[in-house]
Scaffold this motif. Structure first.
Motif, short mmCIF file in Angstrom:
data_model
loop_
_atom_site.label_atom_id
_atom_site.label_comp_id
_atom_site.label_asym_id
_atom_site.label_seq_id
_atom_site.Cartn_x
_atom_site.Cartn_y
_atom_site.Cartn_z
N ASP A 126 37.35 26.38 43.34
CA ASP A 126 36.61 27.60 43.00
C ASP A 126 37.49 28.85 43.15
O ASP A 126 36.99 29.97 43.11
N GLY A 127 38.80 28.64 43.32
CA GLY A 127 39.73 29.76 43.40
C GLY A 127 41.15 29.26 43.18
O GLY A 127 41.48 28.12 43.53
N LEU A 128 41.97 30.10 42.58
CA LEU A 128 43.37 29.74 42.30
C LEU A 128 44.29 30.87 42.76
O LEU A 128 43.92 32.04 42.76
N HIS A 155 40.01 29.51 33.28
CA HIS A 155 39.23 28.64 34.18
C HIS A 155 37.93 29.27 34.67
O HIS A 155 37.12 28.60 35.30
N ARG A 156 37.79 30.57 34.40
CA ARG A 156 36.58 31.31 34.78
C ARG A 156 36.34 31.26 36.29
O ARG A 156 35.21 31.09 36.75
N ILE A 157 37.40 31.39 37.03
CA ILE A 157 37.33 31.51 38.48
C ILE A 157 38.35 32.56 38.91
O ILE A 157 39.29 32.87 38.15
N PRO A 158 38.20 33.14 40.10
CA PRO A 158 39.15 34.16 40.55
C PRO A 158 40.56 33.60 40.72
O PRO A 158 40.74 32.48 41.20
N ILE A 186 40.37 26.12 47.25
CA ILE A 186 41.42 26.97 46.66
C ILE A 186 42.68 26.14 46.43
O ILE A 186 43.14 25.43 47.33
N ALA A 187 43.22 26.23 45.22
CA ALA A 187 44.47 25.57 44.88
C ALA A 187 45.54 26.62 44.59
O ALA A 187 45.23 27.70 44.09
N VAL A 188 46.77 26.28 44.90
CA VAL A 188 47.90 27.19 44.71
C VAL A 188 48.82 26.63 43.65
O VAL A 188 49.31 25.50 43.76
N GLY A 189 49.04 27.41 42.60
CA GLY A 189 50.01 27.06 41.56
C GLY A 189 51.33 27.72 41.86
O GLY A 189 51.42 28.94 41.91
N SER A 190 52.35 26.92 42.08
CA SER A 190 53.65 27.42 42.56
C SER A 190 54.63 27.60 41.41
O SER A 190 55.02 26.62 40.76
#
Length: 257
Positions: A126-128, A155-158, A186-190
């Protein structure tokens, strides 16, 4: 006429994991394009040094090469040292634009996020966070902010943008900000090319702050391969014309949208 050689230019520490990742990117490109001569040159100390690679090309009577900076956070500027090679009297060289934060980067990150969620057994987010190392040029910073907005819209999420100085604080702060909004998955794109120590610090900081998944570095991927070949193609055109290819801000805007 033989096509110009490609020299992938990378910096980063002399670290086994980093070296292996860079070699994998080079080998992936070689496997896809056996018709091209493709090399890896390092700046800042590690082998194979860019100086040594260019010298070997000269010794092998290679007349032209395109230097492609493997920089994911700069859109137009390259390291000043590359201009020294650009003026070499023994070989015709062109320095391409960096790979940069192109829109295709989001496709890679989506794949990496799915992989990270699968490894962690997570089903939803629900968050990126779009996390990238500091040091890019002004245009690159602007494009990174745009990528964050595009990712959020898709993705329509913050989505929070975290620009890391190497301490992990920016990523941890971004996780805390999303958690303060009530986000718990929350997922982190590196936006890191290889598993540098700075990448490791940022990944650990994200997990300590409460992220459920952190993506692996970009590494070899078909999307990266196509970006490299696109940069190479523009550099090769510069060699053909004999004059630098100067792209206006308007052209860059349209190309990177």
């Amino acid at each position: 006429m033989t096509a110009p050689a490609i020299v992938l230019v990378a910096d980063g520490p002399d670290d086994d994991a980093v070296n292996s990742s860079l070699a994998a990117i080079r080998d992936d490109l070689r496997a896809a394009r056996p018709d091209l001569r493709i090399f890896l040159g390092r700046v800042g100390g590690p082998e194979p040094s860019l100086e040594g690679v260019v010298a070997a090309l000269v010794e092998d009577a290679v007349g032209e090469a395109v230097l492609v900076p493997l920089d994911l956070v700069s859109a137009a500027d390259h390291r000043p040292e590359l201009d020294t090679f650009h003026r070499s009297p023994d070989i015709h060289l062109a320095v391409s634009r960096p790979v940069g934060p192109a829109s295709e980067l989001l496709n890679i990150l989506d794949e990496r996020v799915r992989e990270a969620l699968h490894r962690g057994g997570a089903l939803e987010i629900d968050g990126l966070i779009l996390a990238a190392p500091a040091g890019g040029d002004v245009r690159g910073s602007s494009l990174l902010a745009r990528r964050a907005r595009q990712w959020a819209a898709h993705h329509r999420i913050p989505v929070q943008l975290a620009v890391e100085e190497g301490s992990g604080r920016a990523t941890a702060s971004a996780v805390a900000s999303l958690r303060a909004q009530g986000r718990r998955h929350i997922a982190v794109g590196s936006v890191y090319l290889t598993p540098t120590p700075d990448y490791q610090v940022h990944a650990h900081a994200a997990l300590r702050a409460g992220a459920i998944a952190v993506t692996a570095p970009i590494g070899p991927t078909p999307h990266l391969r196509q970006l490299i070949l696109a940069r190479y193609a523009f550099g090769a055109m510069e060699l053909l014309d004999g004059t630098p290819t100067q792209l206006s801000a308007e052209v860059l805007e349209g190309e990177e949208s």
